[in-house]
Design a protein around this motif. Structure first.
Motif, PDB file in Angstrom:
ATOM      1  N   ARG A 138      -6.579  11.208  -6.723  1.00 20.73           N
ATOM      2  CA  ARG A 138      -6.553  10.115  -7.891  1.00 20.73           C
ATOM      3  C   ARG A 138      -5.923  10.973  -9.103  1.00 20.73           C
ATOM      4  O   ARG A 138      -5.190  10.256  -9.829  1.00 20.73           O
ATOM      5  CB  ARG A 138      -8.033   9.985  -8.111  1.00 20.73           C
ATOM      6  CG  ARG A 138      -8.270   8.896  -9.437  1.00 20.73           C
ATOM      7  CD  ARG A 138      -9.701   8.728  -9.600  1.00 20.73           C
ATOM      8  NE  ARG A 138     -10.100   7.820  -8.456  1.00 20.73           N
ATOM      9  CZ  ARG A 138     -10.355   6.540  -8.168  1.00 20.73           C
ATOM     10  NH1 ARG A 138      -9.473   5.889  -9.198  1.00 20.73           N
ATOM     11  NH2 ARG A 138     -10.815   5.885  -7.173  1.00 20.73           N
TER      12      ARG A 138
ATOM     13  N   ALA B 266       0.970  -0.984   0.066  1.00 21.06           N
ATOM     14  CA  ALA B 266       0.135  -0.021  -0.082  1.00 21.06           C
ATOM     15  C   ALA B 266       0.828   1.210   0.199  1.00 21.06           C
ATOM     16  O   ALA B 266       1.576   1.513   1.073  1.00 21.06           O
ATOM     17  CB  ALA B 266      -1.006   0.108   1.154  1.00 21.06           C
TER      18      ALA B 266
ATOM     19  N   ILE C 111      -2.526   4.827  -2.953  1.00 13.67           N
ATOM     20  CA  ILE C 111      -3.526   5.803  -2.151  1.00 13.67           C
ATOM     21  C   ILE C 111      -2.930   7.326  -2.214  1.00 13.67           C
ATOM     22  O   ILE C 111      -1.878   7.602  -2.213  1.00 13.67           O
ATOM     23  CB  ILE C 111      -3.321   5.396  -0.668  1.00 13.67           C
ATOM     24  CG1 ILE C 111      -3.559   3.724  -0.494  1.00 13.67           C
ATOM     25  CG2 ILE C 111      -4.255   6.309   0.145  1.00 13.67           C
ATOM     26  CD1 ILE C 111      -3.127   3.425   0.964  1.00 13.67           C
TER      27      ILE C 111
ATOM     28  N   LEU D  43      -6.737   4.191  -4.458  1.00 16.66           N
ATOM     29  CA  LEU D  43      -7.724   4.432  -3.495  1.00 16.66           C
ATOM     30  C   LEU D  43      -7.539   5.987  -3.144  1.00 16.66           C
ATOM     31  O   LEU D  43      -6.687   6.486  -2.774  1.00 16.66           O
ATOM     32  CB  LEU D  43      -7.531   3.383  -2.055  1.00 16.66           C
ATOM     33  CG  LEU D  43      -8.199   3.768  -0.889  1.00 16.66           C
ATOM     34  CD1 LEU D  43      -9.718   3.380  -1.216  1.00 16.66           C
ATOM     35  CD2 LEU D  43      -7.756   3.070   0.149  1.00 16.66           C
ATOM     36  N   ASP D  44      -8.678   6.585  -3.638  1.00 20.11           N
ATOM     37  CA  ASP D  44      -8.658   8.210  -3.442  1.00 20.11           C
ATOM     38  C   ASP D  44      -8.497   8.620  -2.019  1.00 20.11           C
ATOM     39  O   ASP D  44      -9.549   8.367  -1.152  1.00 20.11           O
ATOM     40  CB  ASP D  44     -10.043   8.614  -4.198  1.00 20.11           C
ATOM     41  CG  ASP D  44      -9.646  10.086  -4.379  1.00 20.11           C
ATOM     42  OD1 ASP D  44      -8.645  10.559  -5.014  1.00 20.11           O
ATOM     43  OD2 ASP D  44     -10.752  10.923  -4.639  1.00 20.11           O
ATOM     44  N   ALA D  45      -7.745   9.380  -1.555  1.00 20.53           N
ATOM     45  CA  ALA D  45      -7.551  10.225  -0.614  1.00 20.53           C
ATOM     46  C   ALA D  45      -6.938  11.610  -0.736  1.00 20.53           C
ATOM     47  O   ALA D  45      -5.944  11.730  -1.189  1.00 20.53           O
ATOM     48  CB  ALA D  45      -6.716   9.290   0.622  1.00 20.53           C
TER      49      ALA D  45
ATOM     50  N   ALA E 172      -4.659   9.655   3.658  1.00 18.16           N
ATOM     51  CA  ALA E 172      -4.075   8.690   2.947  1.00 18.16           C
ATOM     52  C   ALA E 172      -3.182   7.614   4.044  1.00 18.16           C
ATOM     53  O   ALA E 172      -3.393   6.460   3.726  1.00 18.16           O
ATOM     54  CB  ALA E 172      -3.014   9.203   2.088  1.00 18.16           C
TER      55      ALA E 172
ATOM     56  N   GLU F 207      -5.872   5.397   5.605  1.00 18.76           N
ATOM     57  CA  GLU F 207      -6.392   4.193   4.648  1.00 18.76           C
ATOM     58  C   GLU F 207      -5.388   3.334   4.675  1.00 18.76           C
ATOM     59  O   GLU F 207      -5.753   2.136   4.414  1.00 18.76           O
ATOM     60  CB  GLU F 207      -6.802   5.027   3.354  1.00 18.76           C
ATOM     61  CG  GLU F 207      -7.975   5.804   3.235  1.00 18.76           C
ATOM     62  CD  GLU F 207      -9.261   5.028   3.626  1.00 18.76           C
ATOM     63  OE1 GLU F 207      -9.337   3.953   3.362  1.00 18.76           O
ATOM     64  OE2 GLU F 207     -10.300   5.722   4.100  1.00 18.76           O
ATOM     65  N   GLY F 208      -3.955   3.606   4.716  1.00 22.09           N
ATOM     66  CA  GLY F 208      -2.986   2.561   4.482  1.00 22.09           C
ATOM     67  C   GLY F 208      -3.265   1.570   5.407  1.00 22.09           C
ATOM     68  O   GLY F 208      -3.065   0.376   5.522  1.00 22.09           O
TER      69      GLY F 208
ATOM     70  N   VAL G  90       1.501   4.948   0.466  1.00 24.71           N
ATOM     71  CA  VAL G  90       0.647   5.907   0.835  1.00 24.71           C
ATOM     72  C   VAL G  90       1.116   7.169   0.205  1.00 24.71           C
ATOM     73  O   VAL G  90       2.289   7.636   0.157  1.00 24.71           O
ATOM     74  CB  VAL G  90       0.845   5.896   2.446  1.00 24.71           C
ATOM     75  CG1 VAL G  90       0.178   7.378   3.057  1.00 24.71           C
ATOM     76  CG2 VAL G  90       0.545   4.585   3.017  1.00 24.71           C
TER      77      VAL G  90
END
Length: 302
Positions: free
Chosen positions: A53, A23, A50, A73-75, A81, A84-85, A25
């Motif tokens: 986008r 992932a 992440i 994965l949009d952040a 970000a 989410e990671g 970030v």
């Protein structure tokens, strides 16, 4: 088992048996995205990107890298970000994290969150695996990135984190050198007394899976001829696998001296969390990030 060059580590990566997912970030970072794309293109890992986008797509286009929408994965913010990671790791959707375009503190804040983070109740430390042209094998320097002035107990855990990395690479009993200015213990130099204490822990079975020598100077740890000249006997002399530095400042200076002046190559990870975290400096090359990805791929658990 001893490795001399980073390229030898590629043989330990088996994507057919256990393909890992990173992932990344804040993936809108040229060097980080470029390194991830290279490893993905070789079929060695999968990646979740992440970040913003559109910024990721622009970066990918600039690099000539193909990125699929489902990989992103949009952040919108660094904090989002990083969160989410961490969530991806906790949900088992990724195997390890990599720092992209954000500050280290922003990256680690959700990692160390006591309720939702990735802590295991132990010290997190930076492990730098280094290929030095003048040395006969890869060597770890630690900790040059996390703990400013580690206590004796923290140093013990820093060693354990580094030993874990080498065990994952197939080493049975790596040699740990607790660095100080001199091999003679001196109560006025606390790092030398820590060397004595850590060696005693190792001899008593409180620090296992390695051989610890300390205190020991850098030249004795790295150059066998110096130990012969000084009449210094130790299985670790000239054979160091792990160099434990006194504090983060010594580690930072040693690491940068090796890469900038001794033409060394490096791979950097944070260990001690539920997964490895690829964390390199902003000035790190794409090659360093590639090496770090390969190391994290080997070290991480599925």
């Amino acid at each position: 088992m001893v490795f001399k060059k980073f390229e030898e580590l590629l043989a330990l990566v088996d994507p057919k048996a256990n393909k890992k997912t990173v992932a990344l970030v804040r993936a809108e970072d040229d060097h980080a995205l470029g390194a991830v794309a290279e490893v993905v293109e070789k079929g060695l890992i999968d990646a979740i990107l992440i970040g913003n986008r559109e910024a990721i797509k622009e970066t990918a286009a600039h690099l000539g890298v193909n990125v699929r929408d489902e990989q992103i994965l949009d952040a919108q913010t660094p904090e989002e970000a990083a969160t989410e990671g961490v969530k991806l790791i906790r949900e088992g959707k990724a195997d390890f994290l990599m720092k992209g375009k954000l500050e280290t503190a922003q990256m680690l804040r959700p990692v160390v969150n006591k309720e939702t983070g990735l802590g295991k109740g132990k010290v997190m430390s930076h492990v730098a695996l280094t290929e030095i042209p003048s040395y006969h094998k890869l060597v770890i320097t630690t900790d040059g990135g996390m703990l400013p002035y580690p206590t004796l107990e923290q140093k013990k855990q820093i060693i354990e984190n580094a030993v874990e990395v080498l065990h994952r690479l197939g080493y049975e009993n790596p040699k740990v050198c607790v660095l100080a200015a001199s091999e003679t213990p001196n109560p006025k130099m606390p790092e030398s007394m820590d060397g004595v204490a850590l060696k005693e822990m190792n001899q008593k079975g409180e620090l296992t899976g390695c051989i610890v020598e300390g205190p020991i100077s850098f030249d004795l740890a790295m150059v066998k001829e110096r130990s012969v000249t000084k009449g210094y006997e130790s299985p670790c002399a000239g054979e160091a696998d792990i160099l434990l530095v006194p504090n983060v400042h010594a580690g930072n200076m040693l690491g940068k001296s090796l890469t900038e002046m001794a033409h060394a190559k490096m791979a950097g990870l944070i260990m001690g969390a539920k997964c490895p975290i690829v964390l390199t400096s902003r000035g790190s090359s794409e090659e360093e990030k590639f090496n770090s990805l390969i190391l994290a791929c080997i070290v991480s658990n599925k």
